[in-house]
Design an enzyme around this catalytic site. Sequence first.
Site, PDB file in Angstrom:
ATOM      1  N   ASN A  58      43.890  43.121  34.450  1.00  0.00           N
ATOM      2  CA  ASN A  58      45.230  42.943  35.116  1.00  0.00           C
ATOM      3  C   ASN A  58      45.655  41.653  34.640  1.00  0.00           C
ATOM      4  O   ASN A  58      45.250  40.773  35.212  1.00  0.00           O
ATOM      5  CB  ASN A  58      45.343  43.142  36.482  1.00  0.00           C
ATOM      6  N   LYS A  66      48.360  40.283  34.878  1.00  0.00           N
ATOM      7  CA  LYS A  66      49.346  39.596  36.067  1.00  0.00           C
ATOM      8  C   LYS A  66      50.524  39.020  35.062  1.00  0.00           C
ATOM      9  O   LYS A  66      50.789  39.658  34.011  1.00  0.00           O
ATOM     10  CB  LYS A  66      48.668  38.609  37.008  1.00  0.00           C
ATOM     11  N   HIS A  70      49.657  46.789  44.238  1.00  0.00           N
ATOM     12  CA  HIS A  70      48.797  45.773  44.131  1.00  0.00           C
ATOM     13  C   HIS A  70      49.152  44.689  45.230  1.00  0.00           C
ATOM     14  O   HIS A  70      50.418  44.530  45.427  1.00  0.00           O
ATOM     15  CB  HIS A  70      48.967  44.798  42.617  1.00  0.00           C
ATOM     16  N   GLU A  88      49.661  41.581  45.614  1.00  0.00           N
ATOM     17  CA  GLU A  88      50.571  40.499  45.253  1.00  0.00           C
ATOM     18  C   GLU A  88      51.790  41.379  45.367  1.00  0.00           C
ATOM     19  O   GLU A  88      52.853  40.511  45.712  1.00  0.00           O
ATOM     20  CB  GLU A  88      50.290  39.861  43.996  1.00  0.00           C
ATOM     21  N   GLU A 106      40.606  45.955  46.472  1.00  0.00           N
ATOM     22  CA  GLU A 106      40.727  44.699  46.444  1.00  0.00           C
ATOM     23  C   GLU A 106      40.910  43.767  47.719  1.00  0.00           C
ATOM     24  O   GLU A 106      42.069  43.878  48.162  1.00  0.00           O
ATOM     25  CB  GLU A 106      41.832  44.410  45.418  1.00  0.00           C
ATOM     26  N   GLY A 116      41.560  35.895  43.060  1.00  0.00           N
ATOM     27  CA  GLY A 116      41.606  34.688  42.692  1.00  0.00           C
ATOM     28  C   GLY A 116      41.222  33.252  43.418  1.00  0.00           C
ATOM     29  O   GLY A 116      41.549  32.328  43.164  1.00  0.00           O
ATOM     30  N   SER A 162      37.770  38.485  42.209  1.00  0.00           N
ATOM     31  CA  SER A 162      36.861  37.609  41.544  1.00  0.00           C
ATOM     32  C   SER A 162      35.532  38.153  40.852  1.00  0.00           C
ATOM     33  O   SER A 162      34.498  37.795  41.411  1.00  0.00           O
ATOM     34  CB  SER A 162      36.315  36.578  42.640  1.00  0.00           C
TER      35      SER A 162
HETATM   36  P1  13P Z   1      40.966  37.910  40.146  1.00  0.00           P
HETATM   37  O1  13P Z   1      39.830  38.770  39.194  1.00  0.00           O
HETATM   38  O2  13P Z   1      41.696  36.894  39.323  1.00  0.00           O
HETATM   39  O3  13P Z   1      40.438  37.489  41.528  1.00  0.00           O
HETATM   40  O4  13P Z   1      41.967  38.987  40.313  1.00  0.00           O
HETATM   41  C1  13P Z   1      41.497  40.276  40.894  1.00  0.00           C
HETATM   42  C2  13P Z   1      42.901  41.132  40.819  1.00  0.00           C
HETATM   43  O5  13P Z   1      43.897  41.084  41.606  1.00  0.00           O
HETATM   44  C3  13P Z   1      42.965  42.167  39.839  1.00  0.00           C
HETATM   45  O6  13P Z   1      44.065  43.045  40.293  1.00  0.00           O
END
Ligand code: 13P
Length: 250
Positions: A9, A11, A96, A98, A167, A173, A212
């Site tokens: 992803n 982002k 997601h 976010e 997640e 992150g 992560s």
């Molecule tokens: P990270 O791997 O940067 O923690 O992000 C995970 C994520 O949100 C994947 O969709």
Amino acid sequence: MRTKIVAGNWKMNKLPSEAAALIEGIRKATNEGDCGVEVVVCVPFVDIPAAAAALKGSKIGLGAQNMHWKANGAYTGEISAGMLKDLGVQYVILGHSERRQYFAETDETVNLKLKAALEAGLTPIVCVGETLQEREEGKMQDVIVNQVTKDLAGCQEDFEKIVIAYEPVWAIGTGKTATSTQAQEVHALIRATLAKMNPAKAEKVRIQYGGSMKPNNAADLMAKPDIDGGLIGGAALEADSFAAIVAAGK
Ligand code: 13P
């Protein structure tokens, strides 16, 4: 046996002019995605044409990170499933955290998007996960069961076409990964919830872990019985680390 699926992803990272170089690196490092694991890159909307061109001739799948549930109409700024399909997109991330946190995504809109994605023939990756506060207040189980039940309502017959990503919001992150034991516990809960909705198909659903996931913890996580791959943020922005996670899924 479920084929493992590892998806990057990206982002809101990588310009359209930068996408081809990263994909070229991923192609080389994953043997063109022909490696016993389903490999996917989920790129920003505007990167899709460049990514589709750069992926030609490889087995690596192309995904988007969101979509609208309507087929077309007066929805300024939105992108439909049909538009994604027209550009060769095969997967789409839905719900997601976010998007839930910053863009008012709800279980109801995730459910509408899921139905539209399935209708269009896209493979949806539906994200669920609890916040740190919810976990600390002992609400993790309720939150997960509630999200899975509402997000997938009415889609029981299509379970084998759906990928779920667990997640934990507190692990995204932050460098804090759920331990493989913690993650497996939630993945088993997700599968048990799916089994209540459709006992015949729950075993077919692939459930990714995200938060992560890195080359040094991926093998341990994906060795667990209900962890069928990963949804990778930061470590997917570099070909070697992404490919190392893919390799850990073999
Ligand atoms: P990270 O791997 O940067 O923690 O992000 C995970 C994520 O949100 C994947 O969709």
